[in-house]
Design a protein around this motif. Structure first.
Motif, mmCIF file in Angstrom:
data_model
loop_
_atom_site.group_PDB
_atom_site.id
_atom_site.type_symbol
_atom_site.label_atom_id
_atom_site.label_comp_id
_atom_site.label_asym_id
_atom_site.label_seq_id
_atom_site.Cartn_x
_atom_site.Cartn_y
_atom_site.Cartn_z
ATOM 1 N N ASN A 13 0.846 -1.188 0.000
ATOM 2 C CA ASN A 13 0.000 0.000 0.000
ATOM 3 C C ASN A 13 0.886 1.244 0.000
ATOM 4 O O ASN A 13 1.841 1.329 0.776
ATOM 5 N N VAL A 14 0.556 2.218 -0.839
ATOM 6 C CA VAL A 14 1.352 3.445 -0.924
ATOM 7 C C VAL A 14 1.298 4.248 0.371
ATOM 8 O O VAL A 14 2.150 5.094 0.606
ATOM 9 N N ALA A 15 0.324 3.963 1.220
ATOM 10 C CA ALA A 15 0.230 4.671 2.500
ATOM 11 C C ALA A 15 1.484 4.461 3.340
ATOM 12 O O ALA A 15 1.821 5.300 4.181
ATOM 13 N N GLY A 16 2.209 3.392 3.091
ATOM 14 C CA GLY A 16 3.451 3.131 3.819
ATOM 15 C C GLY A 16 4.543 4.141 3.536
ATOM 16 O O GLY A 16 5.519 4.222 4.280
ATOM 17 N N LEU A 17 4.390 4.932 2.493
ATOM 18 C CA LEU A 17 5.377 5.960 2.166
ATOM 19 C C LEU A 17 5.113 7.273 2.898
ATOM 20 O O LEU A 17 5.971 8.142 2.952
ATOM 21 N N ALA A 18 3.917 7.416 3.454
ATOM 22 C CA ALA A 18 3.558 8.655 4.147
ATOM 23 C C ALA A 18 4.055 8.612 5.589
ATOM 24 O O ALA A 18 3.976 7.575 6.240
ATOM 25 N N PRO A 19 4.560 9.745 6.098
ATOM 26 C CA PRO A 19 4.921 9.781 7.516
ATOM 27 C C PRO A 19 3.662 9.628 8.367
ATOM 28 O O PRO A 19 2.557 9.928 7.900
ATOM 29 N N PRO A 20 3.799 9.147 9.600
ATOM 30 C CA PRO A 20 2.625 8.876 10.443
ATOM 31 C C PRO A 20 1.646 10.041 10.554
ATOM 32 O O PRO A 20 0.435 9.837 10.509
ATOM 33 N N ARG A 35 -14.076 9.892 -6.801
ATOM 34 C CA ARG A 35 -15.030 10.819 -7.421
ATOM 35 C C ARG A 35 -14.617 11.177 -8.850
ATOM 36 O O ARG A 35 -15.280 11.965 -9.516
ATOM 37 N N GLY A 36 -13.493 10.626 -9.301
ATOM 38 C CA GLY A 36 -13.022 10.894 -10.655
ATOM 39 C C GLY A 36 -12.176 12.140 -10.776
ATOM 40 O O GLY A 36 -11.837 12.561 -11.871
ATOM 41 N N GLU A 37 -11.816 12.740 -9.639
ATOM 42 C CA GLU A 37 -11.007 13.960 -9.656
ATOM 43 C C GLU A 37 -9.544 13.630 -9.862
ATOM 44 O O GLU A 37 -9.073 12.579 -9.452
ATOM 45 N N ARG A 38 -8.845 14.563 -10.461
ATOM 46 C CA ARG A 38 -7.391 14.440 -10.548
ATOM 47 C C ARG A 38 -6.770 15.509 -9.668
ATOM 48 O O ARG A 38 -7.393 16.526 -9.380
ATOM 49 N N MET A 39 -5.562 15.253 -9.249
ATOM 50 C CA MET A 39 -4.843 16.200 -8.395
ATOM 51 C C MET A 39 -3.561 16.574 -9.115
ATOM 52 O O MET A 39 -2.810 15.705 -9.534
ATOM 53 N N ALA A 40 -3.322 17.865 -9.229
ATOM 54 C CA ALA A 40 -2.111 18.336 -9.899
ATOM 55 C C ALA A 40 -1.243 19.098 -8.907
ATOM 56 O O ALA A 40 -1.726 19.959 -8.182
ATOM 57 N N HIS A 41 0.007 18.734 -8.847
ATOM 58 C CA HIS A 41 1.014 19.432 -8.043
ATOM 59 C C HIS A 41 0.621 19.536 -6.569
ATOM 60 O O HIS A 41 0.696 20.609 -5.971
ATOM 61 N N PHE A 42 0.207 18.425 -6.000
ATOM 62 C CA PHE A 42 -0.111 18.343 -4.581
ATOM 63 C C PHE A 42 1.208 18.159 -3.835
ATOM 64 O O PHE A 42 1.910 17.175 -4.038
ATOM 65 N N GLU A 43 1.572 19.137 -3.005
ATOM 66 C CA GLU A 43 2.846 19.078 -2.293
ATOM 67 C C GLU A 43 2.651 18.454 -0.922
ATOM 68 O O GLU A 43 1.736 18.825 -0.180
ATOM 69 N N VAL A 56 7.735 16.116 -1.785
ATOM 70 C CA VAL A 56 7.358 15.661 -3.117
ATOM 71 C C VAL A 56 6.174 16.466 -3.647
ATOM 72 O O VAL A 56 5.368 16.989 -2.880
ATOM 73 N N SER A 57 6.111 16.565 -4.951
ATOM 74 C CA SER A 57 4.962 17.129 -5.642
ATOM 75 C C SER A 57 4.324 15.964 -6.387
ATOM 76 O O SER A 57 4.984 15.296 -7.189
ATOM 77 N N LEU A 58 3.046 15.715 -6.099
ATOM 78 C CA LEU A 58 2.342 14.592 -6.703
ATOM 79 C C LEU A 58 1.281 15.090 -7.673
ATOM 80 O O LEU A 58 0.558 16.037 -7.377
ATOM 81 N N SER A 59 1.196 14.445 -8.815
ATOM 82 C CA SER A 59 0.082 14.629 -9.739
ATOM 83 C C SER A 59 -0.535 13.244 -9.876
ATOM 84 O O SER A 59 0.146 12.287 -10.237
ATOM 85 N N ILE A 60 -1.823 13.135 -9.546
ATOM 86 C CA ILE A 60 -2.487 11.835 -9.507
ATOM 87 C C ILE A 60 -3.779 11.919 -10.309
ATOM 88 O O ILE A 60 -4.572 12.842 -10.127
ATOM 89 N N SER A 61 -3.969 10.943 -11.183
ATOM 90 C CA SER A 61 -5.176 10.916 -12.021
ATOM 91 C C SER A 61 -5.791 9.526 -11.986
ATOM 92 O O SER A 61 -5.080 8.526 -12.020
ATOM 93 N N PRO A 62 -7.126 9.464 -11.952
ATOM 94 C CA PRO A 62 -7.776 8.158 -12.054
ATOM 95 C C PRO A 62 -7.637 7.621 -13.478
ATOM 96 O O PRO A 62 -7.587 8.393 -14.436
ATOM 97 N N GLU A 72 -7.586 2.113 -11.636
ATOM 98 C CA GLU A 72 -6.290 2.369 -10.999
ATOM 99 C C GLU A 72 -6.031 3.857 -11.009
ATOM 100 O O GLU A 72 -6.858 4.628 -11.489
ATOM 101 N N ALA A 73 -4.895 4.224 -10.484
ATOM 102 C CA ALA A 73 -4.496 5.630 -10.489
ATOM 103 C C ALA A 73 -3.097 5.736 -11.073
ATOM 104 O O ALA A 73 -2.242 4.886 -10.819
ATOM 105 N N ALA A 74 -2.897 6.772 -11.857
ATOM 106 C CA ALA A 74 -1.581 7.068 -12.418
ATOM 107 C C ALA A 74 -0.993 8.216 -11.614
ATOM 108 O O ALA A 74 -1.655 9.234 -11.401
ATOM 109 N N THR A 75 0.224 8.028 -11.160
ATOM 110 C CA THR A 75 0.861 9.030 -10.305
ATOM 111 C C THR A 75 2.206 9.450 -10.869
ATOM 112 O O THR A 75 2.993 8.613 -11.298
ATOM 113 N N ILE A 76 2.445 10.749 -10.858
ATOM 114 C CA ILE A 76 3.768 11.296 -11.159
ATOM 115 C C ILE A 76 4.232 11.965 -9.880
ATOM 116 O O ILE A 76 3.545 12.826 -9.326
ATOM 117 N N ALA A 77 5.380 11.529 -9.383
ATOM 118 C CA ALA A 77 5.940 12.094 -8.154
ATOM 119 C C ALA A 77 7.287 12.731 -8.474
ATOM 120 O O ALA A 77 8.128 12.119 -9.132
#
Length: 101
Positions: A13-20, A35-43, A56-62, A72-77
Motif C-alpha cells: 500500500n502506498v500509504a506506507g510511504l507517508a509519515p505517520p 469521485r473521478g477527480e485528478r490532483m495536480a502538483h499536490f505538495e 514531493v509534488s504529486l500529480s495523480i489521475s484516475p 487504478e491511479a496514475a501518479t507522477i511524483a
C-alpha cells in the motif's frame, strides 16, 4: 526516488510511504480519486526506505476502463526537497538585516 526496487513495492500500500502524521492524507486522496477527480502538483512529504523525509509534488489521475469505471491511479511524483530548501534559504536571506542597519 524512495529507495525501493520494484519487487519490494509490488502489492504494498502506498500509504506506507507517508509519515505517520500524514496517514489521513492518503484517505483524502483516495476519496477524490473515487469521485473521478485528478490532483495536480499536490505538495506533501514522504519517507524513503532509509527513513529520510523528502518533499514531493504529486500529480495523480484516475485511470478508467472502457466501461468508465476507475480501475487504478496514475501518479507522477517529483522530489522537490532541494527546491524547498532553496526557497527556505532565500526567505532567511531576505529577512537578514542589511549591513550597517
Amino acid at each position: 526516488m524512495y529507495g525501493y526496487n520494484q519487487e519490494e513495492m509490488i502489492g504494498r500500500n502506498v500509504a506506507g510511504l507517508a509519515p505517520p502524521e500524514k496517514a489521513g492524507e492518503i484517505a483524502g486522496i483516495l476519496q477524490r480519486l473515487r469521485r473521478g477527480e485528478r490532483m495536480a502538483h499536490f505538495e506533501t512529504e514522504r519517507v524513503t526506505k532509509d527513513g529520510r523525509r523528502i518533499d514531493v509534488s504529486l500529480s495523480i489521475s484516475p485511470v478508467f476502463d472502457t466501461e468508465g469505471k476507475i480501475r487504478e491511479a496514475a501518479t507522477i511524483a517529483r522530489d522537490i526537497t532541494n527546491q524547498k530548501k532553496a526557497e527556505a534559504a532565500l526567505r532567511r536571506v531576505r529577512n537578514l538585516p542589511l549591513p550597517g542597519s
